[in-house]
Design an enzyme around this catalytic site. Structure first.
Site, PDB file in Angstrom:
ATOM      1  N   HIS A  71       0.797  -1.227   0.000  1.00 58.65           N
ATOM      2  CA  HIS A  71       0.000   0.000   0.000  1.00 58.65           C
ATOM      3  C   HIS A  71       0.828   1.275   0.000  1.00 58.65           C
ATOM      4  O   HIS A  71       1.750   1.426   0.782  1.00 58.65           O
ATOM      5  CB  HIS A  71      -0.934  -0.005   1.206  1.00 58.65           C
ATOM      6  CG  HIS A  71      -2.274   0.513   0.858  1.00 58.65           C
ATOM      7  ND1 HIS A  71      -2.613   1.823   1.009  1.00 58.65           N
ATOM      8  CD2 HIS A  71      -3.341  -0.081   0.291  1.00 58.65           C
ATOM      9  CE1 HIS A  71      -3.856   2.003   0.579  1.00 58.65           C
ATOM     10  NE2 HIS A  71      -4.311   0.865   0.144  1.00 58.65           N
ATOM     11  N   PRO A  72       0.491   2.218  -0.885  1.00 61.36           N
ATOM     12  CA  PRO A  72       1.347   3.390  -1.065  1.00 61.36           C
ATOM     13  C   PRO A  72       1.053   4.565  -0.144  1.00 61.36           C
ATOM     14  O   PRO A  72       1.747   5.567  -0.197  1.00 61.36           O
ATOM     15  CB  PRO A  72       1.034   3.808  -2.505  1.00 61.36           C
ATOM     16  CG  PRO A  72      -0.406   3.461  -2.688  1.00 61.36           C
ATOM     17  CD  PRO A  72      -0.645   2.220  -1.861  1.00 61.36           C
ATOM     18  N   CYS A  73       0.036   4.435   0.684  1.00 64.54           N
ATOM     19  CA  CYS A  73      -0.440   5.632   1.394  1.00 64.54           C
ATOM     20  C   CYS A  73       0.654   6.377   2.157  1.00 64.54           C
ATOM     21  O   CYS A  73       0.700   7.590   2.151  1.00 64.54           O
ATOM     22  CB  CYS A  73      -1.577   5.280   2.333  1.00 64.54           C
ATOM     23  SG  CYS A  73      -2.721   6.649   2.596  1.00 64.54           S
ATOM     24  N   GLY A  74       1.550   5.646   2.818  1.00 66.67           N
ATOM     25  CA  GLY A  74       2.548   6.357   3.614  1.00 66.67           C
ATOM     26  C   GLY A  74       3.857   6.608   2.907  1.00 66.67           C
ATOM     27  O   GLY A  74       4.770   7.213   3.479  1.00 66.67           O
ATOM     28  N   SER A  75       3.967   6.150   1.647  1.00 63.98           N
ATOM     29  CA  SER A  75       5.260   6.203   0.950  1.00 63.98           C
ATOM     30  C   SER A  75       5.907   7.576   0.953  1.00 63.98           C
ATOM     31  O   SER A  75       7.096   7.715   1.234  1.00 63.98           O
ATOM     32  CB  SER A  75       5.125   5.774  -0.511  1.00 63.98           C
ATOM     33  OG  SER A  75       4.690   4.444  -0.599  1.00 63.98           O
TER      34      SER A  75
END
Lengths: 362, 225
Positions: B175-179
């Site tokens: 999941h990219p949300c915090g990248s």
């Protein structure tokens, strides 16, 4: 704004749902289920309404529900209205779907474990839209679990009033637009606006969450009835890319401009806002920097170049463009379209049938 | 908004450039692994975006072996196709060190740019030597113990099953949300720069993401050539 929102939320598709013959164990077979499905909803959410029709006839085993239209397994996370607009060139009423309770095609469809999967998907899309509009997911992340649940339930029940209450905590904002401000002045007095109270609030990034479903129709057809059926999702190009609106003085960024921006390879490299009302019929390609682009990229195999000075015959033809079951005029300001026709998760879903001339091989 | 503060994201064209740099460094410094290839997304959908040659990085048929004593997975050279999914013939060129109880799993990795979040996203899938796809739970149990630990402890990395943006098939996604948040932190804390040379973005990104799925990168890759 509220009228348009009501229109969108009340939109529904009459479905006639047939149990797949391989799962019918009784004679005579059960009659199809007749269900009115909210456009903004999702097929798996209809299961509680559908199951009673068929539960006595199902073979033993665990249910793994999936839907199919003319052999095409349906992606359950695409809103029902969008599936209908995309797959039924000529709207079919009622829409005849087949339901399966067994044999989930897990090599094709991501798993769906009932309402929770749909909710999870919805909240993720909401976060994505939040990120696109605001540059971060804070609005959604800061919603409490119970607020999120309330928001979700309002979608499940297609309850606009409840949705308006819940989403006031979300502060999604609207896209600033010179054209809306005039109408909002008068309507602000008469009704309580949601999000609309901030018509002056400009989205921080000037980006609109859009999901585009493009069907490149290779054959010509006169009537929509003659359109060939979509037999595989590989025939649809799905574009999930934010639309960047570039405002120019005195010019309106239209729906047409938006499509050209999102599909630059088909409509010319860099879009410019429409010059005027006469532009709607011409899909002219932009000649200027096409050549620059080819040399910049070196390899040069990016795309088949559009002809410079191409005639109207060379340009792709938008055969159909549907949003929420309507076909808006291409010169409609995109800000109006996005603010009024978006789905509850704040994405604008657009179905487009395009015919690319055979001279262009893509 | 502070113009000079980098938000941890990169543009589509920066991604393409960074992908190229990443693939080159990988080839140079990681000879035991097959190279990453650039797949033009033109080959699947009908168009590309703006001025950028839209595509993604692909690394396929990577053999990850979970040995009995739960050590970090050893990786084996995968030639063109260790397992030819089309023909259902498996050419097992894997060299397994002695232990009969190891089961090789094959992974495909795609690094795809997310236009919404403006960061790279890792998609992957796994299958057995007979071609059977692994479900999400199976994958998590197959990953080497170290990466499973990283997965559990990190609030920024979690795996979900979602549709591949181009291939119309279910894949797993990190999941990219915090990248963008941890990329920003990485560069500020480790590199001590406000804004990185964008070409290095993917190398740094992968140094965080790789271990989660059992792919380490040699330290040389993080250094300037």
């Amino acid at each position: 704004m509220k009228e348009a929102q009501e229109f969108v939320w009340m939109g529904a598709i009459p479905l006639q749902i047939h149990l797949h013959e391989s799962e019918v164990t009784t004679v005579p077979p059960p009659p199809p289920a007749l269900i009115l499905a909210p456009r903004i909803g999702y097929l798996p959410l209809l299961l509680p309404l559908i199951k009673p029709y068929f539960s006595s006839t199902l073979p033993p085993g665990v249910d793994t529900v999936w839907f199919e239209y003319k052999g095409l397994p349906l992606k359950w996370y695409i809103p029902t209205g969008v599936l209908f607009d995309l797959l039924c060139a000529e709207p079919e009423r009622p829409w005849n779907l087949t339901i399966h309770f067994r044999g989930y095609p897990s090599h094709l469809l991501i798993p769906c474990e009932g309402e929770d999967s749909v909710k999870w998907n919805f909240i993720n899309s909401l976060k994505e839209a939040d990120y696109i509009i605001n540059g971060n997911c804070k609005n959604v992340m800061h919603m409490s679990q119970s607020d999120q649940l309330e928001l979700w339930n309002s979608v499940v029940n297609a309850n606009l009033e409840a949705f308006i209450r819940s989403s006031s905590k979300l502060k999604s904002g609207t896209i600033e637009d010179d054209y809306a401000s005039k109408s909002s002045l008068s309507s602000q007095k008469s009704q309580k606006m949601i999000g609309e109270a901030d018509t002056s609030v400009q989205t921080k990034t000037g980006k609109v969450p859009v999901r585009l479903y493009v069907w490149n129709v290779s054959e010509d057809f006169g009537d929509m009835e003659d359109a060939p059926p979509i037999d595989s999702w590989d025939r649809i190009s799905y574009v999930n890319r934010p639309l960047e609106i570039h405002r120019e003085e005195g010019k309106c960024f239209t729906l047409h401009d938006a499509i050209k921006t999102l599909l630059p390879e088909l409509f010319g490299k860099k879009r410019k806002p429409s010059e005027g009302e006469n532009d709607e019929q011409s899909f002219g390609s932009e000649e200027e920097t096409k050549n620059n682009r080819m040399t910049e990229e070196g390899e040069g195999n990016i795309s088949q170049p559009l002809e410079t000075g191409s005639t109207a015959d060379d340009d792709p033809e938008i055969k159909l463009l549907r949003i929420q079951g309507i076909e808006p005029k291409l010169e409609t300001p995109i800000s109006w379209v996005a603010n009024h026709l978006r789905h509850p998760e704040n994405f604008l879903h657009v179905c487009v049938y395009i015919k690319v001339p055979s001279a262009k091989s893509l | 908004m502070n113009e000079s503060a980098w938000d941890g994201t990169l543009s589509a064209s920066e991604f393409s450039a960074s992908a190229q740099a990443f693939a080159e460094k990988w080839k140079l410094n990681n000879p035991a692994y097959p190279p990453w290839t650039w797949v033009k997304s033109l080959e699947v959908p009908i168009f590309a975006t703006n001025q950028v040659e839209e595509g993604y990085l692909s690394l396929e048929n990577v053999c990850i072996v979970k040995s009995n004593d739960d050590e970090v997975a050893s990786c084996v050279e995968g030639e063109a196709s260790l397992y030819d999914k089309e023909d259902e013939e498996s050419t097992d060129s894997a060299t397994l060190s002695g232990n009969d109880n190891v089961q090789p799993y094959y992974f495909d990795f795609h690094i795809i740019y997310s236009a919404s979040f403006r960061v790279p996203v890792l998609y992957f899938r796994a299958y057995c030597s007979d071609g059977r796809s692994l479900g999400l739970n199976e994958i998590e149990s197959v990953l080497p113990a170290n990466s499973a630990k990283v997965l559990l402890e990190s609030k920024w990395t979690f795996i979900t099953q979602e549709e591949h943006p181009y291939l119309n098939r279910p894949w797993c996604k990190l999941h990219p949300c915090g990248s963008s948040d941890w990329m920003k932190l990485l560069f500020q804390a480790v590199e001590k720069v406000d804004r990185p040379a964008m070409e290095l973005y993917l190398v740094s990104w992968f140094s965080v993401v790789g271990p989660v799925i059992g792919l380490g990168i040699p330290i040389q890759m993080l250094k300037e050539p």
